[in-house]
Write a protein that holds these residues in place. Structure first.
Motif, PDB file in Angstrom:
ATOM      1  N   ASP A 193      -8.318   4.709  -4.548  1.00 32.47           N
ATOM      2  CA  ASP A 193      -8.702   5.982  -3.956  1.00 32.47           C
ATOM      3  C   ASP A 193     -10.121   5.895  -3.420  1.00 32.47           C
ATOM      4  OD1 ASP A 193     -10.345   6.147  -6.158  1.00 32.47           O
ATOM      5  OD2 ASP A 193      -9.143   7.654  -7.193  1.00 32.47           O
ATOM      6  N   SER A 194     -10.641   7.018  -2.946  1.00 32.60           N
ATOM      7  CA  SER A 194     -11.948   7.022  -2.295  1.00 32.60           C
ATOM      8  C   SER A 194     -13.097   6.737  -3.255  1.00 32.60           C
ATOM      9  CB  SER A 194     -12.179   8.375  -1.610  1.00 32.60           C
ATOM     10  OG  SER A 194     -12.068   9.432  -2.549  1.00 32.60           O
ATOM     11  N   GLN A 197     -14.925   3.011  -2.836  1.00 26.97           N
ATOM     12  CA  GLN A 197     -15.511   2.551  -1.592  1.00 26.97           C
ATOM     13  C   GLN A 197     -16.456   1.377  -1.876  1.00 26.97           C
ATOM     14  OE1 GLN A 197     -14.736   3.678   1.434  1.00 26.97           O
ATOM     15  NE2 GLN A 197     -13.345   5.251   0.678  1.00 26.97           N
ATOM     16  N   THR A 208      -8.644   1.341   0.785  1.00 29.05           N
ATOM     17  CA  THR A 208      -9.146   2.639   0.334  1.00 29.05           C
ATOM     18  C   THR A 208      -9.001   3.642   1.474  1.00 29.05           C
ATOM     19  OG1 THR A 208     -11.395   1.994   1.015  1.00 29.05           O
ATOM     20  CG2 THR A 208     -10.800   1.652  -1.298  1.00 29.05           C
ATOM     21  N   LYS A 210      -9.691   6.312   4.458  1.00 27.54           N
ATOM     22  CA  LYS A 210     -10.724   6.489   5.468  1.00 27.54           C
ATOM     23  C   LYS A 210     -11.434   7.814   5.221  1.00 27.54           C
ATOM     24  CE  LYS A 210      -9.511   2.763   7.769  1.00 27.54           C
ATOM     25  NZ  LYS A 210     -10.389   1.566   7.842  1.00 27.54           N
ATOM     26  N   LYS A 211     -12.758   7.770   5.081  1.00 23.20           N
ATOM     27  CA  LYS A 211     -13.520   8.986   4.839  1.00 23.20           C
ATOM     28  C   LYS A 211     -13.898   9.643   6.168  1.00 23.20           C
ATOM     29  CE  LYS A 211     -16.328   9.208   1.411  1.00 23.20           C
ATOM     30  NZ  LYS A 211     -17.491   9.029   0.507  1.00 23.20           N
ATOM     31  N   ASN A 226      -4.151   7.246   5.825  1.00 23.46           N
ATOM     32  CA  ASN A 226      -4.442   7.891   4.536  1.00 23.46           C
ATOM     33  C   ASN A 226      -3.171   8.449   3.898  1.00 23.46           C
ATOM     34  OD1 ASN A 226      -7.135   7.319   4.821  1.00 23.46           O
ATOM     35  ND2 ASN A 226      -7.753   9.402   5.378  1.00 23.46           N
TER      36      ASN A 226
END
Length: 288
Positions: A193-194, A197, A208, A210-211, A226
């Motif tokens: 998950d985020s 990073q 992971t 994409k933010k 995502n």
């Protein structure tokens, strides 16, 4: 309450009552009897108030409902201290027997046919009572309370728990991963998950989400990526839910923290044992 009355429960009711299948319970009984026979010592004293089957049921009931020792003692007609000794002894002997063990970190790096193709890593938190000392170390900004963190790594195809690691609530998920010293084989695909990073610096074959950048929206392709990643990772959320049917893991943990890891590892190993009895089919990853 006694063992004879519990034997009359149907399989589904037994699972709801104690959190494990009847076959798993029978395996635990057989394992402990063999372990106690091998490690039998010349001991004097009175005969135990509860036979081995009842002792295991007491331990399962404690994990499943997480009532106090006092309340469980009144149900079984023994003292509070007797229940405490039973639970601690059963937990230790089950772990020492070697029957309920996790594959461990070595399974992620040794290679071979038994190596998982895709793994999913996530951290779940268990609330604890406010510590008397070093409260800030256990305070989780995400949960807004004091917690203990459990890092789980599972095989995405089978749902089997491979290894665990534990930390304090303040520790960030990525920092917990680095402290665990877990190393993935280069051919293993990791889904995270985020909170992870930067993990590509440690394992290039990792994915992971994409933010969202500042002052810009995610593209349609990034949103689809995502969505696919979340769908591939959903299995570990199901694993967390299955572990937390045991209230000792899902509710506020009241015991001493030094035994928390042993209990979580034991519950995870029991989950793996039941999973091997009927392995559900999981959706494969489509990230490559």
């Amino acid at each position: 309450m006694n063992y004879k009355s519990i034997q009359q429960l149907k399989p589904r009711a037994f699972k709801r009552r104690f959190g494990v299948r009847r076959n798993t319970f029978k395996k635990m009984v057989k394992t402990l009897k063999e372990f106690q026979t091998i490690n039998k010592k010349n001991q004097s004293g009175s005969k135990p108030l509860l036979m081995i089957e009842s002792q295991i049921l007491v331990t399962l009931e404690y994990w499943r409902e997480y009532r106090t020792y006092f309340h469980i003692a009144t149900s079984w007609g023994v003292s509070e201290s007797t229940i405490c000794r039973i639970v601690h002894r059963i937990e230790s002997e089950l772990m020492q027997s070697g029957m309920f063990r996790l594959p461990g970190k070595k399974a992620l790096f040794k290679g071979g046919l038994s190596q998982p193709e895709v793994v999913v890593m996530d951290v779940t938190e268990t609330p604890i009572e406010r510590p008397k000392r070093k409260q800030q170390e256990f305070y989780s900004g995400k949960k807004k309370r004091h917690t203990l963190k459990s890092q789980l790594i599972i095989n995405q195809e089978t749902g089997e728990i491979i290894c665990t690691f534990f930390g304090k609530g303040r520790c960030h998920d990525f920092a917990l991963f680095k402290a665990s010293a877990v190393h993935f084989h280069p051919e293993i695909q990791g889904l995270h998950d985020s909170g992870y990073q930067g993990i590509n610096q440690y394992h290039s074959n990792s994915y992971t989400p994409k933010k969202k950048p500042k002052k810009r929206e995610l593209s349609t392709l990034e949103k689809d990526y995502n969505r696919v990643l979340a769908r591939a990772r959903i299995g570990i959320e199901h694993v967390n839910r299955r572990l937390k049917i045991f209230k000792i893991f899902g509710d506020t943990y009241r015991n001493r923290r030094r035994r928390y890891g042993l209990r979580c590892n034991l519950l995870a190993a029991i989950y793996n044992y039941e999973l091997n009895l009927a392995i559900p089919k999981c959706q494969p990853s489509n990230l490559t």
